[in-house]
Design a protein around this motif. Structure first.
Motif, PDB file in Angstrom:
ATOM      1  N   SER A  34      -2.145  21.238   6.995  1.00 29.76           N
ATOM      2  CA  SER A  34      -1.407  20.445   7.982  1.00 29.76           C
ATOM      3  C   SER A  34      -1.873  20.683   9.408  1.00 29.76           C
ATOM      4  O   SER A  34      -1.366  20.049  10.338  1.00 29.76           O
ATOM      5  N   ASP A 190       1.377  15.128   6.463  1.00 27.85           N
ATOM      6  CA  ASP A 190       1.121  13.881   7.185  1.00 27.85           C
ATOM      7  C   ASP A 190       0.926  14.095   8.681  1.00 27.85           C
ATOM      8  O   ASP A 190       0.428  13.190   9.375  1.00 27.85           O
ATOM      9  N   THR A 193      -3.368  14.111  10.949  1.00 32.02           N
ATOM     10  CA  THR A 193      -3.918  12.750  10.896  1.00 32.02           C
ATOM     11  C   THR A 193      -5.433  12.735  10.805  1.00 32.02           C
ATOM     12  O   THR A 193      -6.034  11.657  10.701  1.00 32.02           O
ATOM     13  N   VAL A 200      -5.318  13.026   1.021  1.00 27.75           N
ATOM     14  CA  VAL A 200      -3.862  13.163   1.086  1.00 27.75           C
ATOM     15  C   VAL A 200      -3.216  12.509  -0.130  1.00 27.75           C
ATOM     16  O   VAL A 200      -2.310  13.072  -0.755  1.00 27.75           O
ATOM     17  N   LYS A 204      -1.094  14.632  -2.948  1.00 30.46           N
ATOM     18  CA  LYS A 204       0.293  14.309  -3.258  1.00 30.46           C
ATOM     19  C   LYS A 204       0.461  13.996  -4.741  1.00 30.46           C
ATOM     20  O   LYS A 204       1.464  14.373  -5.359  1.00 30.46           O
TER      21      LYS A 204
END
Length: 409
Positions: A34, A190, A193, A200, A204
């Motif tokens: 992240s 998220d 960016t 991503v 997930k």
């Protein structure tokens, strides 16, 4: 080049708060990938510059700054190597394993056990950077904060989420006393960016439902809820003997037992990354001779190089297997990484069970539940589950070294 090309919006928010300087402890917590460590590494460089200027004003010739992590390896991988890759700064340890930059003595402290207290005592630091703070021993972390007693000193931390009862969450992240001067930022995946959208999406999709997803993707400090393997689907994952592929790589997991059940599970991998439970042998009140004879029969069937990943808590049984010519290895029993590996296979539809080869598997998997107080599974209905974890986690580790010190795990 504008700041938006270098830092995400969340990282810019962190940098802005840092530059204001009105804090003692800054904790960056949240999801994997992240952007926490990148901005913390940048703040580490800002800190060293700050310490250099402060030490010059105080005529301090050897200012010390703490660089803390679970081990020397984690410090190198997460900080030292990252500084080289991200900023082109190559640090080399001196004969004391300290690093030096901008005239500051960067002193390593290892936080994974109480032994780290020795490295944290006996000096005054101008600040600290604590990597993977939730893995730290609580007393070592507290000692690091105590060492940072110079005026204006900061302690900057990053961490992934853990059990909400963890001391870092209760005593520091949730501490809203303004005199404590702790600021916290929570990152989601998220928020980064700069990550490729395909990565991503894939991450997930493969992250197990429930606690793992909440922690790794959403960055939440949550405990488990309900059964451990929430993605197990009996309708699609139970297959018959005829559906098993012919050419499989075979290996076994062993959970020793007597009063409680002993288990040997036999697993097979195909070339497409699917994993199959071929047979489960579960029995109670059986001595080691029973398990040796069973293992030798499995050797006769699958080959004498067949690996048995065994519970290291019974070194006498492991030795009996090895004396009998059985390729038995002490399993790395790391619980949460092992469970996550199994759960990931279920989430991605690569986990299958031979309905003709199981005994207690279905009984256990639906009763294998989280303990909300510890954040780990309850020590109940876990014999087949442990055997499964030993086999799958260890067979798919990059480093399959045999672990000798069973007490560590």
């Amino acid at each position: 080049m504008g700041l938006n090309n270098l830092l995400t919006a969340k990282q810019q928010e962190v940098l802005h708060t840092y530059l204001k300087g009105d804090f003692k402890t800054m904790i960056l917590t949240g999801a994997v990938r992240s952007g926490k460590t990148f901005i913390d590494n940048l703040l580490f460089l800002y800190e060293l510059r700050r310490v250099k200027e402060q030490a010059k004003l105080e005529d301090e010739k050897h200012p010390q700054f703490i660089l803390a992590g679970a081990s020397s390896g984690s410090i190198y991988n997460n900080v030292i190597a990252s500084l080289s890759n991200q900023f082109g700064i190559d640090l080399r340890p001196d004969r004391h394993n300290h690093y030096h930059l901008y005239g500051v003595d960067i002193t390593p402290v290892y936080t994974d056990s109480i032994r780290g207290l020795a490295g944290a005592r006996g000096f005054t630091a101008y600040g600290a950077y604590v990597n993977e703070a939730s893995l730290a021993n609580q007393k070592v972390f507290s000692e690091i904060l105590s060492r940072c007693s110079k005026a204006g000193s900061h302690v900057i931390c990053d961490t992934n989420p853990d059990n909400p009862q963890h001391w870092l969450k209760k005593d520091y992240i949730d501490n809203d006393d303004p005199d404590d001067k702790t600021v916290t930022f929570c990152f989601t995946m998220d928020d980064n960016t700069f990550l490729a959208p395909d990565y991503v999406k894939q991450k997930k999709a493969q992250t197990p439902t429930g606690m793992f997803y909440d922690r790794e993707i959403l960055g939440l400090w949550v405990s488990g809820d309900g059964i451990v393997y929430r993605d197990f689907d009996q309708r699609t994952m139970i297959i018959n003997q005829e559906q098993l592929p012919d050419d499989l790589h075979i290996y076994c997991g062993v959970d020793w037992g007597f009063e409680h059940k002993g288990v040997i599970t036999v697993w097979g991998d195909d070339d497409e990354g699917n994993i199959y439970l071929l047979h489960e042998y579960t029995a109670q009140f059986k001595f080691i001779d029973y398990w040796v004879n069973l293992a030798k029969k499995l050797q006769d069937k699958y080959g004498h190089s067949l690996t048995f990943w065994a519970d290291s808590a019974r070194p006498d049984n492991v030795t009996e297997f090895q004396r009998a010519g059985i390729n038995c290895r002490n399993a790395n029993k790391s619980k949460m990484p092992g469970i996550e590996k199994v759960a990931e296979l279920m989430k991605t539809g690569r986990f299958f069970i031979n309905e003709n080869g199981i005994d207690k598997f279905l009984d256990e998997i639906y009763q294998y539940v989280w303990d909300e107080n510890t954040g780990e599974p309850k020590k109940e209905n876990d014999d087949v589950m442990d055997s499964m974890r030993y086999a799958i986690f260890n067979e798919h580790k990059q480093n399959k070294t045999q672990f000798i010190n069973s007490s560590y795990f």
